[in-house]
Motif scaffolding. Sequence first.
Motif, PDB file in Angstrom:
ATOM      1  N   MET A 293       9.697 -29.729  25.727  1.00 54.18           N
ATOM      2  CA  MET A 293      10.774 -30.491  25.627  1.00 54.18           C
ATOM      3  C   MET A 293      11.156 -31.419  26.575  1.00 54.18           C
ATOM      4  SD  MET A 293      10.533 -30.809  22.000  1.00 54.18           S
ATOM      5  CE  MET A 293       8.555 -30.690  22.165  1.00 54.18           C
ATOM      6  N   TYR A 294      11.618 -30.685  27.638  1.00 51.99           N
ATOM      7  CA  TYR A 294      12.007 -31.278  28.845  1.00 51.99           C
ATOM      8  C   TYR A 294      11.107 -32.159  29.455  1.00 51.99           C
ATOM      9  CZ  TYR A 294      15.962 -28.077  29.810  1.00 51.99           C
ATOM     10  OH  TYR A 294      17.156 -27.575  29.875  1.00 51.99           O
ATOM     11  N   MET A 295       9.821 -31.900  29.414  1.00 52.59           N
ATOM     12  CA  MET A 295       8.939 -33.053  29.884  1.00 52.59           C
ATOM     13  C   MET A 295       8.734 -34.244  29.092  1.00 52.59           C
ATOM     14  SD  MET A 295       5.744 -30.137  30.974  1.00 52.59           S
ATOM     15  CE  MET A 295       4.835 -31.434  31.997  1.00 52.59           C
ATOM     16  N   ILE A 296       8.622 -33.892  27.663  1.00 48.88           N
ATOM     17  CA  ILE A 296       8.724 -35.026  26.585  1.00 48.88           C
ATOM     18  C   ILE A 296       9.956 -35.859  26.740  1.00 48.88           C
ATOM     19  CG2 ILE A 296       8.609 -35.554  24.260  1.00 48.88           C
ATOM     20  CD1 ILE A 296       6.850 -32.963  23.939  1.00 48.88           C
ATOM     21  N   ASP A 297      11.105 -35.195  26.944  1.00 48.85           N
ATOM     22  CA  ASP A 297      12.311 -35.974  26.831  1.00 48.85           C
ATOM     23  C   ASP A 297      12.456 -36.753  28.250  1.00 48.85           C
ATOM     24  OD1 ASP A 297      15.183 -36.683  26.192  1.00 48.85           O
ATOM     25  OD2 ASP A 297      15.503 -35.519  28.065  1.00 48.85           O
ATOM     26  N   THR A 298      12.130 -36.433  29.514  1.00 50.37           N
ATOM     27  CA  THR A 298      11.917 -37.268  30.724  1.00 50.37           C
ATOM     28  C   THR A 298      10.882 -38.182  30.358  1.00 50.37           C
ATOM     29  OG1 THR A 298      12.467 -35.332  31.810  1.00 50.37           O
ATOM     30  CG2 THR A 298      11.502 -37.127  33.162  1.00 50.37           C
TER      31      THR A 298
ATOM     32  N   LEU B 263      16.622 -36.197  35.727  1.00 52.83           N
ATOM     33  CA  LEU B 263      15.603 -36.140  34.690  1.00 52.83           C
ATOM     34  C   LEU B 263      14.187 -35.764  35.450  1.00 52.83           C
ATOM     35  CD1 LEU B 263      16.641 -39.115  32.578  1.00 52.83           C
ATOM     36  CD2 LEU B 263      16.443 -36.666  31.607  1.00 52.83           C
ATOM     37  N   ILE B 264      14.136 -36.374  36.580  1.00 56.95           N
ATOM     38  CA  ILE B 264      12.791 -36.004  37.231  1.00 56.95           C
ATOM     39  C   ILE B 264      12.743 -34.734  37.761  1.00 56.95           C
ATOM     40  CG2 ILE B 264      11.582 -36.620  39.307  1.00 56.95           C
ATOM     41  CD1 ILE B 264      13.082 -39.430  39.277  1.00 56.95           C
ATOM     42  N   GLY B 265      13.724 -33.985  38.169  1.00 59.42           N
ATOM     43  CA  GLY B 265      13.848 -32.627  38.504  1.00 59.42           C
ATOM     44  C   GLY B 265      13.742 -31.957  37.138  1.00 59.42           C
ATOM     45  N   LEU B 266      14.095 -32.339  35.857  1.00 59.93           N
ATOM     46  CA  LEU B 266      13.874 -31.480  34.701  1.00 59.93           C
ATOM     47  C   LEU B 266      12.353 -31.445  34.140  1.00 59.93           C
ATOM     48  CD1 LEU B 266      16.989 -32.582  32.608  1.00 59.93           C
ATOM     49  CD2 LEU B 266      16.525 -30.447  33.640  1.00 59.93           C
ATOM     50  N   PHE B 267      11.702 -32.729  34.732  1.00 57.49           N
ATOM     51  CA  PHE B 267      10.294 -32.736  34.295  1.00 57.49           C
ATOM     52  C   PHE B 267       9.558 -31.355  34.990  1.00 57.49           C
ATOM     53  CE2 PHE B 267       5.802 -33.733  34.839  1.00 57.49           C
ATOM     54  CZ  PHE B 267       5.589 -34.270  33.612  1.00 57.49           C
ATOM     55  N   PHE B 268       9.978 -31.132  36.274  1.00 55.05           N
ATOM     56  CA  PHE B 268       9.262 -29.854  37.065  1.00 55.05           C
ATOM     57  C   PHE B 268       9.787 -28.674  36.438  1.00 55.05           C
ATOM     58  CE2 PHE B 268       9.133 -33.469  40.095  1.00 55.05           C
ATOM     59  CZ  PHE B 268       7.682 -33.676  40.097  1.00 55.05           C
ATOM     60  N   PHE B 269      11.067 -28.785  36.164  1.00 51.85           N
ATOM     61  CA  PHE B 269      11.887 -27.570  35.411  1.00 51.85           C
ATOM     62  C   PHE B 269      11.090 -27.265  33.853  1.00 51.85           C
ATOM     63  CE2 PHE B 269      15.168 -25.385  32.822  1.00 51.85           C
ATOM     64  CZ  PHE B 269      15.466 -24.378  33.655  1.00 51.85           C
ATOM     65  N   GLY B 270      10.669 -28.223  33.498  1.00 49.27           N
ATOM     66  CA  GLY B 270       9.910 -28.024  32.106  1.00 49.27           C
ATOM     67  C   GLY B 270       8.465 -27.359  32.368  1.00 49.27           C
ATOM     68  N   ILE B 271       8.248 -27.532  33.532  1.00 53.09           N
ATOM     69  CA  ILE B 271       6.698 -26.910  33.833  1.00 53.09           C
ATOM     70  C   ILE B 271       6.997 -25.543  34.238  1.00 53.09           C
ATOM     71  CG2 ILE B 271       4.694 -27.022  35.462  1.00 53.09           C
ATOM     72  CD1 ILE B 271       5.169 -29.913  35.884  1.00 53.09           C
ATOM     73  N   HIS B 272       8.157 -25.292  35.154  1.00 51.95           N
ATOM     74  CA  HIS B 272       8.373 -23.946  35.340  1.00 51.95           C
ATOM     75  C   HIS B 272       8.517 -23.113  33.997  1.00 51.95           C
ATOM     76  CE1 HIS B 272      10.895 -20.326  36.569  1.00 51.95           C
ATOM     77  NE2 HIS B 272      11.795 -21.070  35.640  1.00 51.95           N
TER      78      HIS B 272
END
Length: 210
Positions: A156-161, A123-132
Motif C-alpha cells: 500500500m505504501y508503494m501504491i500510494d506513492t 513519499l519517495i522514501g516511503l516507497f522504499f520503506f514499502g519494499i522493506h
Amino acid sequence: MNPRLLSLYAGVSYLLIFFAAIFANFLVLDAIQNEPLITIQQNPLMVRFGIIAFLITVVFDVVVAWALYELYKDHIISGLSTLFRMMHAAIMGVAIFALVNSLSLTTGHEILQQAETFTTIWLIGLFFFGIHLILLGRIIKKPKAIAIFLMIAGAMYMIDTGAHFLLSNYNAYASIFLGLVAIPSIIGEMSLAAWLLVEGGKNSEKSSTQ
C-alpha cells in the motif's frame, strides 16, 4: 548480542517512532499545510519541536533497522531489507531540511512550497520503506498474521506513492488511499512492536540454551 535484548530495542524504538510521528505529522505538518504563515509566525517553537520529532523518527528507524538485521541476519534477504529501510531513513533525513527552511520564510506560499517539498521527498522514501516491509514480512514469517499485514502495508505504501505521481486528481482519492495505507500499517507495525516487546527473541534464547 542477546536476541531478547535486540527485540526489546526494536520494540521500544518502534513505539518511539510511532508517538514522535503522530506529533510531527498530525499536529505540526498538518498545521503548516492548513495555515502555513500563521503556524510559522505564531507557533515557531511547535514547528521546531516537530522537526526534532521527525529527527527522532529517523534515529530510531536506524535502530530498528540494525536490531532487525541482527535478529534475522541468517535470512538471505535480511541485508537487502535493511538497506531499503536505511534508504528510507536517509531520504527522510534529507526531507526534514525543507521544514527547517520554512522557518525563515515570510509568505504563506513559500512556506507551503517547502511543506510540499518535504512531503514529496518523504513519499519517495516511503516507497522504499514499502519494499522493506514486504521483505520483512517474508523474513519473519511468524506470527503469520503480522507478516501478512506487513506485506500488505508495504504494498500500500508503494501504491500510494505511485498514485501521488501518476494521478493528476490524487486529492480526490486521498482519504481512500490514507485508509488503505494506515489500516494495515498500524495493525502490522504496532502488532510487530508488541510482539517484539513481549515475545521477540525468546525462542532464540531457548534454542541457544538447549
